[in-house]
Design a protein around this motif. Structure first.
Motif, PDB file in Angstrom:
ATOM      1  N   ASP A  69       4.708  -5.752  55.611  1.00 28.40           N
ATOM      2  CA  ASP A  69       3.591  -5.600  56.645  1.00 28.40           C
ATOM      3  C   ASP A  69       2.634  -6.497  56.482  1.00 28.40           C
ATOM      4  N   VAL A  70       2.524  -7.488  57.397  1.00 25.79           N
ATOM      5  CA  VAL A  70       1.579  -8.637  57.159  1.00 25.79           C
ATOM      6  C   VAL A  70       0.779  -8.470  58.444  1.00 25.79           C
ATOM      7  N   PRO A  71      -0.582  -8.684  58.252  1.00 27.15           N
ATOM      8  CA  PRO A  71      -1.473  -8.817  59.593  1.00 27.15           C
ATOM      9  C   PRO A  71      -1.305  -9.885  60.198  1.00 27.15           C
ATOM     10  N   ALA A  72      -1.400  -9.971  61.528  1.00 28.95           N
ATOM     11  CA  ALA A  72      -1.020 -10.965  62.495  1.00 28.95           C
ATOM     12  C   ALA A  72      -2.297 -12.155  62.264  1.00 28.95           C
ATOM     13  N   ASP A  73      -3.322 -11.799  61.796  1.00 32.32           N
ATOM     14  CA  ASP A  73      -4.556 -12.895  61.657  1.00 32.32           C
ATOM     15  C   ASP A  73      -4.599 -12.774  59.922  1.00 32.32           C
ATOM     16  N   GLY A  74      -3.576 -12.531  59.315  1.00 28.19           N
ATOM     17  CA  GLY A  74      -3.877 -12.620  57.732  1.00 28.19           C
ATOM     18  C   GLY A  74      -3.890 -14.017  57.206  1.00 28.19           C
ATOM     19  N   SER A  75      -4.386 -14.374  56.039  1.00 29.68           N
ATOM     20  CA  SER A  75      -4.303 -15.628  55.371  1.00 29.68           C
ATOM     21  C   SER A  75      -4.475 -15.390  54.112  1.00 29.68           C
ATOM     22  N   TRP A  76      -4.110 -16.495  53.035  1.00 28.56           N
ATOM     23  CA  TRP A  76      -4.452 -16.224  51.723  1.00 28.56           C
ATOM     24  C   TRP A  76      -4.955 -17.616  51.297  1.00 28.56           C
ATOM     25  N   SER A  77      -5.543 -17.610  50.090  1.00 24.30           N
ATOM     26  CA  SER A  77      -5.978 -18.710  49.326  1.00 24.30           C
ATOM     27  C   SER A  77      -6.086 -18.815  47.675  1.00 24.30           C
ATOM     28  N   VAL A  78      -5.941 -19.597  46.988  1.00 20.36           N
ATOM     29  CA  VAL A  78      -5.878 -19.773  45.707  1.00 20.36           C
ATOM     30  C   VAL A  78      -7.244 -20.686  45.165  1.00 20.36           C
ATOM     31  N   SER A  79      -8.129 -20.406  44.610  1.00 16.22           N
ATOM     32  CA  SER A  79      -9.121 -21.074  44.196  1.00 16.22           C
ATOM     33  C   SER A  79      -9.519 -21.032  42.724  1.00 16.22           C
ATOM     34  N   GLY A  80     -10.192 -22.128  42.117  1.00 11.24           N
ATOM     35  CA  GLY A  80     -10.485 -22.063  40.947  1.00 11.24           C
ATOM     36  C   GLY A  80     -11.941 -22.048  40.340  1.00 11.24           C
ATOM     37  N   GLN A  81     -12.053 -21.671  39.053  1.00 12.31           N
ATOM     38  CA  GLN A  81     -13.286 -21.410  38.427  1.00 12.31           C
ATOM     39  C   GLN A  81     -13.052 -22.133  37.042  1.00 12.31           C
ATOM     40  N   VAL A  82     -13.843 -23.148  36.504  1.00 16.18           N
ATOM     41  CA  VAL A  82     -13.722 -23.843  35.354  1.00 16.18           C
ATOM     42  C   VAL A  82     -15.141 -23.294  34.415  1.00 16.18           C
ATOM     43  N   SER A  83     -14.745 -22.739  33.181  1.00 16.79           N
ATOM     44  CA  SER A  83     -15.737 -22.833  32.329  1.00 16.79           C
ATOM     45  C   SER A  83     -16.180 -24.203  31.394  1.00 16.79           C
ATOM     46  N   ASN A  84     -17.392 -24.349  30.689  1.00 18.24           N
ATOM     47  CA  ASN A  84     -17.522 -25.529  29.926  1.00 18.24           C
ATOM     48  C   ASN A  84     -16.625 -25.710  28.885  1.00 18.24           C
ATOM     49  N   PHE A  85     -16.439 -26.890  28.537  1.00 22.26           N
ATOM     50  CA  PHE A  85     -15.611 -27.026  27.348  1.00 22.26           C
ATOM     51  C   PHE A  85     -16.658 -26.947  25.863  1.00 22.26           C
ATOM     52  N   VAL A  86     -15.908 -26.192  25.090  1.00 16.05           N
ATOM     53  CA  VAL A  86     -16.807 -25.840  23.972  1.00 16.05           C
ATOM     54  C   VAL A  86     -15.809 -26.271  22.542  1.00 16.05           C
ATOM     55  N   ALA A  87     -16.474 -26.474  21.521  1.00 14.78           N
ATOM     56  CA  ALA A  87     -15.900 -26.644  20.433  1.00 14.78           C
ATOM     57  C   ALA A  87     -17.022 -26.051  19.329  1.00 14.78           C
ATOM     58  N   ALA A  88     -16.464 -25.639  18.285  1.00 23.66           N
ATOM     59  CA  ALA A  88     -17.610 -24.757  17.223  1.00 23.66           C
ATOM     60  C   ALA A  88     -18.309 -25.993  16.645  1.00 23.66           C
ATOM     61  N   GLY A  89     -19.643 -25.470  16.998  1.00 23.38           N
ATOM     62  CA  GLY A  89     -20.728 -26.351  16.235  1.00 23.38           C
ATOM     63  C   GLY A  89     -21.137 -27.546  16.997  1.00 23.38           C
ATOM     64  N   LEU A  90     -20.546 -27.672  18.384  1.00 28.46           N
ATOM     65  CA  LEU A  90     -20.860 -29.300  19.150  1.00 28.46           C
ATOM     66  C   LEU A  90     -21.184 -28.713  20.393  1.00 28.46           C
ATOM     67  N   PRO A  91     -22.114 -29.879  20.996  1.00 30.74           N
ATOM     68  CA  PRO A  91     -22.567 -29.410  22.331  1.00 30.74           C
ATOM     69  C   PRO A  91     -21.409 -29.394  23.306  1.00 30.74           C
ATOM     70  N   GLU A  92     -21.764 -28.405  24.360  1.00 31.47           N
ATOM     71  CA  GLU A  92     -20.562 -28.182  25.296  1.00 31.47           C
ATOM     72  C   GLU A  92     -20.501 -29.361  26.421  1.00 31.47           C
ATOM     73  N   ILE A  93     -19.173 -29.642  26.756  1.00 29.69           N
ATOM     74  CA  ILE A  93     -19.052 -30.601  27.684  1.00 29.69           C
ATOM     75  C   ILE A  93     -19.004 -29.856  29.150  1.00 29.69           C
ATOM     76  N   ASP A  94     -19.693 -30.187  29.994  1.00 24.40           N
ATOM     77  CA  ASP A  94     -20.123 -29.428  31.327  1.00 24.40           C
ATOM     78  C   ASP A  94     -18.790 -29.582  31.959  1.00 24.40           C
ATOM     79  N   SER A  95     -18.509 -28.508  32.753  1.00 20.00           N
ATOM     80  CA  SER A  95     -17.096 -28.257  33.573  1.00 20.00           C
ATOM     81  C   SER A  95     -17.191 -29.356  34.624  1.00 20.00           C
ATOM     82  N   THR A  96     -18.276 -29.771  35.110  1.00 21.77           N
ATOM     83  CA  THR A  96     -18.260 -30.644  36.417  1.00 21.77           C
ATOM     84  C   THR A  96     -17.664 -32.034  35.854  1.00 21.77           C
ATOM     85  N   LYS A  97     -17.353 -32.122  34.704  1.00 23.82           N
ATOM     86  CA  LYS A  97     -16.570 -33.437  34.282  1.00 23.82           C
ATOM     87  C   LYS A  97     -15.316 -33.291  34.568  1.00 23.82           C
ATOM     88  N   LEU A  98     -14.703 -32.163  34.870  1.00 18.68           N
ATOM     89  CA  LEU A  98     -13.163 -31.968  35.149  1.00 18.68           C
ATOM     90  C   LEU A  98     -12.986 -32.004  36.622  1.00 18.68           C
TER      91      LEU A  98
END
Length: 216
Positions: A93-122
């Motif tokens: 049962d699929v709507p005649a005007d239906g659609s779908w999408s897959v989007s992404g969200q990224v967290s900052n890169f982290v390592a113990a005791g070190l400054p984070e790498i901003d996710s915008t670098k990916l």
């Protein structure tokens, strides 16, 4: 019995016969019955199947691929491939005007005791693996260059390059018509690129890429 008495008896007998005939006619009419009764039949046809997102490889390792030009620009580059991702739609049962999408969200890169790498670098370059890109009104998302990544010339499979790294809601893949893609399964992959300053402290960094399927 005299003649007068006899006539009265005959008349009485005739009357009795007539009454009997009337009773027989009433009995015949009562047996002739025609009656209708309605019975309502109900059934619930419920939806079956589902629109689903599957990630077979829950981990991606980025390996250094720095060139002389990237090093000369003061950066280091790490690349890998997000694969094993698929979207399937087997709904009845699929709507005649239906659609779908897959989007992404990224967290900052982290390592113990070190400054984070901003996710915008990916950055990433989405691409359909099955069926052939463009079929069933399904298209990969636009390629995106990270903050420090040199934007490649030309277009990616999903069109012109965007800059600024993967932002919340950026598309990995999208579909313009659920009716056209119904009953199909679409494999998706994305080349990943993390470009950071070459003086980034050494460490084992980790980030989480969250993929979100939305559909109707």
């Amino acid at each position: 019995m005299n003649a007068r008495a006899r006539k009265q008896w005959i008349a009485g007998g005739a009357l009795s016969a007539m009454l009997l005939g009337t009773i027989a006619m009433a009995s015949s009419a009562a047996a002739d019955v025609n009656q209708d009764e309605d019975v309502q039949i109900q059934v619930s046809v419920t939806p079956v199947g589902a629109l689903t997102l599957t990630v077979n490889n829950p981990s991606v390792t980025l390996n250094e691929s720095t060139s002389d030009d990237i090093w000369a620009a003061g950066n280091r580059e790490f690349t890998g491939v997000l694969d094993g991702v698929s979207v399937s739609d087997d709904r009845n049962d699929v709507p005649a005007d239906g659609s779908w999408s897959v989007s992404g969200q990224v967290s900052n890169f982290v390592a113990a005791g070190l400054p984070e790498i901003d996710s915008t670098k990916l950055g990433w370059v989405p691409e359909l693996t099955t069926p052939i890109p463009g079929d069933f009104n399904v298209t990969p998302g636009a390629p995106i260059a990270g903050d420090l990544q040199e934007t490649p010339a030309g277009e990616g499979p999903g069109g012109e390059w965007l800059e600024g790294g993967i932002q919340t809601g950026d598309l990995l893949v999208s579909n313009g018509s659920s009716v056209e893609s119904n009953g199909q399964s679409f494999g998706v992959k994305a080349g990943l690129n993390l470009t950071v300053p070459k003086n980034t402290p050494s460490g084992a960094y980790a980030s989480t890429l969250t993929l979100t399927l939305m559909g109707s």
